[in-house]
Design an enzyme around this catalytic site. Structure first.
Site, PDB file in Angstrom:
ATOM      1  N   GLY A 159       0.839  -1.197   0.000  1.00  0.00           N
ATOM      2  CA  GLY A 159       0.000   0.000   0.000  1.00  0.00           C
ATOM      3  C   GLY A 159       0.867   1.237   0.000  1.00  0.00           C
ATOM      4  N   SER A 160       0.354   2.310  -0.600  1.00  0.00           N
ATOM      5  CA  SER A 160       1.108   3.561  -0.663  1.00  0.00           C
ATOM      6  C   SER A 160       0.145   4.726  -0.523  1.00  0.00           C
ATOM      7  CB  SER A 160       1.885   3.662  -1.983  1.00  0.00           C
ATOM      8  OG  SER A 160       2.596   4.871  -2.067  1.00  0.00           O
TER       9      SER A 160
ATOM     10  N   GLN B 157       4.515   4.531   2.655  1.00  0.00           N
ATOM     11  CA  GLN B 157       4.093   3.300   2.006  1.00  0.00           C
ATOM     12  C   GLN B 157       4.457   2.130   2.905  1.00  0.00           C
ATOM     13  OE1 GLN B 157       6.262   4.095  -1.633  1.00  0.00           O
ATOM     14  NE2 GLN B 157       7.670   2.396  -1.251  1.00  0.00           N
TER      15      GLN B 157
ATOM     16  N   LYS C 182       6.389   0.329   7.641  1.00  0.00           N
ATOM     17  CA  LYS C 182       5.916   1.606   7.093  1.00  0.00           C
ATOM     18  C   LYS C 182       7.102   2.544   6.939  1.00  0.00           C
ATOM     19  CE  LYS C 182       1.951   3.380   8.310  1.00  0.00           C
ATOM     20  NZ  LYS C 182       0.845   4.073   9.026  1.00  0.00           N
TER      21      LYS C 182
ATOM     22  N   ASP D 155      -9.087   8.823  12.879  1.00  0.00           N
ATOM     23  CA  ASP D 155      -9.060   8.541  11.438  1.00  0.00           C
ATOM     24  C   ASP D 155      -9.767   7.219  11.174  1.00  0.00           C
ATOM     25  OD1 ASP D 155      -8.519   8.942   8.786  1.00  0.00           O
ATOM     26  OD2 ASP D 155      -6.447   8.253   8.875  1.00  0.00           O
TER      27      ASP D 155
END
EC number: 2.7.11.-
Length: 626
Positions: A207-208, A213, A311, A445
């Protein structure tokens, strides 16, 4: 205290030779370095020198960039001559050139939209088109403005519903940066022998985002600190000892660890620029690196490997964010003189957003938040957070456990058992209510992409325990093996959290209770009393409209389970914006989290009643102090 920086003229000249003028866009980029790293030069020597020359790096809260200007001559008496920064004019030229180029590019994108804004009053279709163009301009303006758009979409007390709905779609998948940058960050963090610690099967990220990323890798548990091993064991779904034959505990299971965990650093004790720009060796209490002597020269053994998520921040991010925040502050002061938006207090909004960005571009904040959540939910088996693996936590790199799970959005589809959907919805609502009313530490979030489901396939209607026999030498061992991992939620990306001060928390509880009781006028009084800023000129009219809003919402529903809290809160936000009443930032973030979770919960269980679920929390009060 002015931070000492020294960079030789040779280094600056080498940077100057490395750059060429990019045709067409008039942007500077490195001719020999990868294109994605063209901003890295700012951190190599020029920005630190200019900062030490032109601004005071003061001790204080993270949101303080530089509140007062100082002259070099004024700092001469603060210490010996060798501690003074020696910044030549070349660094200032570079910084001003970069600022002007960046400001020019942003002006070309956004100034035409500002001129066209009056046309949005002509027709709704024109307004929709204008918002679409604004969204596209934001998407192409870099990570700082993408995050600003995402954050603005949660402030429904400040911006229109159409704006928030449009910018809530601002989840951009950024082109990943090359592996060479990731390798460089890993080498800086863990030394040249980082391959003995981490093993990557695939160099392509899973994922980025606009800030970082994520890779899937395997970590050698022999290098974990003792506390990380203990937290890993508590957070894992480990079978009982009769399955594994391990009798020495987790220390022997993961390997003997001689070094204890270092005391956690207090990030608030370091100023913003020191945390962003000082070398890792200069950070107070930093656990950023692993010395080369600690890293053996062989590849990790397969028996000591665990699956982890790595990450990594994008290169050049720190310099670009710092530059964009500076330009935002300038722009907010210019736009703040306009009568129509003066009540928003744009400089204050930029300061609030700056705090958010500080948490986003320093992965140590996310590690601390994850550990805080794990402590809060240590007795709640239905909620899980990834475990940060120290000492593999630095400003640019975060190594945490990889959680095999399924996105919660997968369970919104048809064909999923109704009972399973209902359980997931109840877990989510109870989790959020505990964060708000018990812990006063809220994941800010909580969009569906950050909520995963684990153990849904392990649910079984059979309640019979299965016995297991094992013949070990001359001893018969009979044990009841643990069942599969229970149904639970896994929360990711804990870089942004919201906490309320004690008076604000009491006010929030009172507002929530007034909504439950249908006391609309009481809701208006509480909001006005604790509003961050207010230019409400018709206080009685505001109270009357709020009372009518809450009363009408209760009148149209027979039971509380029919009351859609998210719709009611959305109407409340409209009223706040109409009367120019501005909420405190964390207050608004928590209200928005309730709206998101209730919307997600009702998509799984239409009969979900968040007000009924909140009654025990409202009546009993917080178990632990805020």
């Amino acid at each position: 205290m002015v931070a000492p920086w020294r960079v030789s003229v040779r280094v600056c000249l080498s940077h100057l030779r490395c750059f060429e003028l990019r045709q067409g866009l008039s942007l500077l980029r490195p001719s020999e370095c990868p294109r994605d790293a063209r901003l890295c030069w700012l951190l190599l020597g020029t920005l630190p020198k200019v900062v030490s020359l032109c601004g005071d790096v003061g001790e204080g809260a993270p949101d303080v960039l530089s509140r007062r200007r100082v002259r070099c001559s004024g700092a001469a008496g603060a210490g010996p001559a060798e501690s003074l920064p020696r910044a030549g004019p070349l660094g200032g030229v570079f910084l001003h050139l970069r600022l002007w180029l960046r400001a020019g590019a942003l002006l070309v994108k956004f100034f035409p939209l500002l001129l066209l804004y009056p046309l949005t009053y002509l027709a709704p279709s024109v307004s929709t088109l204008w918002l679409h163009l604004l969204l596209k301009a934001t998407e192409t303006s870099g990570p700082t403005y993408i995050k600003l758009g995402q954050w603005a979409s949660t402030r429904r007390d400040l911006f229109s519903e159409a704006f928030c709905a449009q910018f809530s779609k601002l989840h951009v998948r950024v082109t990943p940066h090359p592996w060479t940058h990731t390798e460089r960050f890993l080498r800086q963090a863990f030394g040249d022998d980082w391959g003995s610690i981490l093993s990557f099967e695939n160099r392509e990220p899973v994922g980025s985002g606009c800030v970082a990323q994520v890779y899937k890798a395997y970590a050698n548990t022999a290098f974990l600190e003792t506390d990380s091993v203990q937290r890993l064991g508590r957070a894992s779904c480990l079978p009982p000892f009769s399955h594994t034959g391990a009798v020495g505990g987790l220390r022997e299971l993961f390997g003997y660890l001689g070094n204890g965990r270092k005391p956690p650093e207090n990030l608030a004790d370091q100023s913003f620029l020191e945390r962003l720009l000082l070398p890792k060796a200069d950070l107070v209490g930093s656990n950023a690196g692993v010395s080369r002597a600690q890293v053996p020269g062989h590849q990790p053994e397969a028996t000591n490997l665990i699956s982890v998520a790595v990450k990594v921040l994008h290169p050049g991010l720190l310099a670009q964010v710092h530059m964009d925040l500076l330009l935002m502050k300038i722009g907010s002061r210019v736009l703040g003189v306009l009568p129509g938006i003066k009540w928003l207090s744009l400089p204050e909004i930029v300061e609030e957003f700056e705090k958010l960005m500080v948490q986003q571009i320093d992965l140590r904040y996310e590690a601390q938040n994850l550990e805080h959540f794990q402590v809060n939910f240590r007795n709640v088996k239905a909620v899980k957070f990834p475990t940060p693996l120290r000492p593999f936590v630095t400003r640019e790199v975060l190594v945490e456990t990889y959680e095999e799970s399924v996105p919660v959005s997968s369970y919104q589809q048809a064909g999923i058992p109704v009972d399973l959907k209902r359980k997931i919805a109840r877990l989510g609502i109870n989790m959020l209510l505990k964060m708000i009313f018990v812990d006063n530490f809220v994941h800010a979030d909580l969009h569906p992409g950050n909520i995963l489901v684990q153990g849904a396939n392990g649910l079984s209607s059979s309640q019979e325990a299965q016995l297991q026999q094992a013949d070990i030498c001359d001893t018969l061992v009979v044990a009841v093996p643990s069942s599969l991992c229970p149904l639970r939620l896994v929360l990711l990306d804990a870089g942004i959290v919201a906490e309320l001060q004690a008076p604000d928390l009491r006010n929030f509880r009172a507002v929530f209770m007034a909504v439950v009781m249908g006391q609309g006028q009481r809701v208006a009084e509480l909001i006005l009393h604790h509003a961050r800023a207010s230019e409400c000129r018709d206080v009685e009219g505001f109270k009357t409209e709020m009372a009518m809003l809450v009363t009408q919402a209760r009148k149209n529903t027979i039971t509380l389970e029919k009351l859609h809290v998210s719709s009611l809160l959305s109407s409340v936000f409209k009223l706040l914006m109409t009367h120019k009443v501005k909420l405190e930032s964390n207050f608004a973030s928590i209200v928005f989290a309730i709206m998101v979770l209730e919307g997600l919960g009702r998509s799984l269980d239409p009969k979900l009643d968040i007000l009924e679920a909140a009654r025990p929390f409202l009546l009993t009060g917080p178990v632990c102090p805020p």
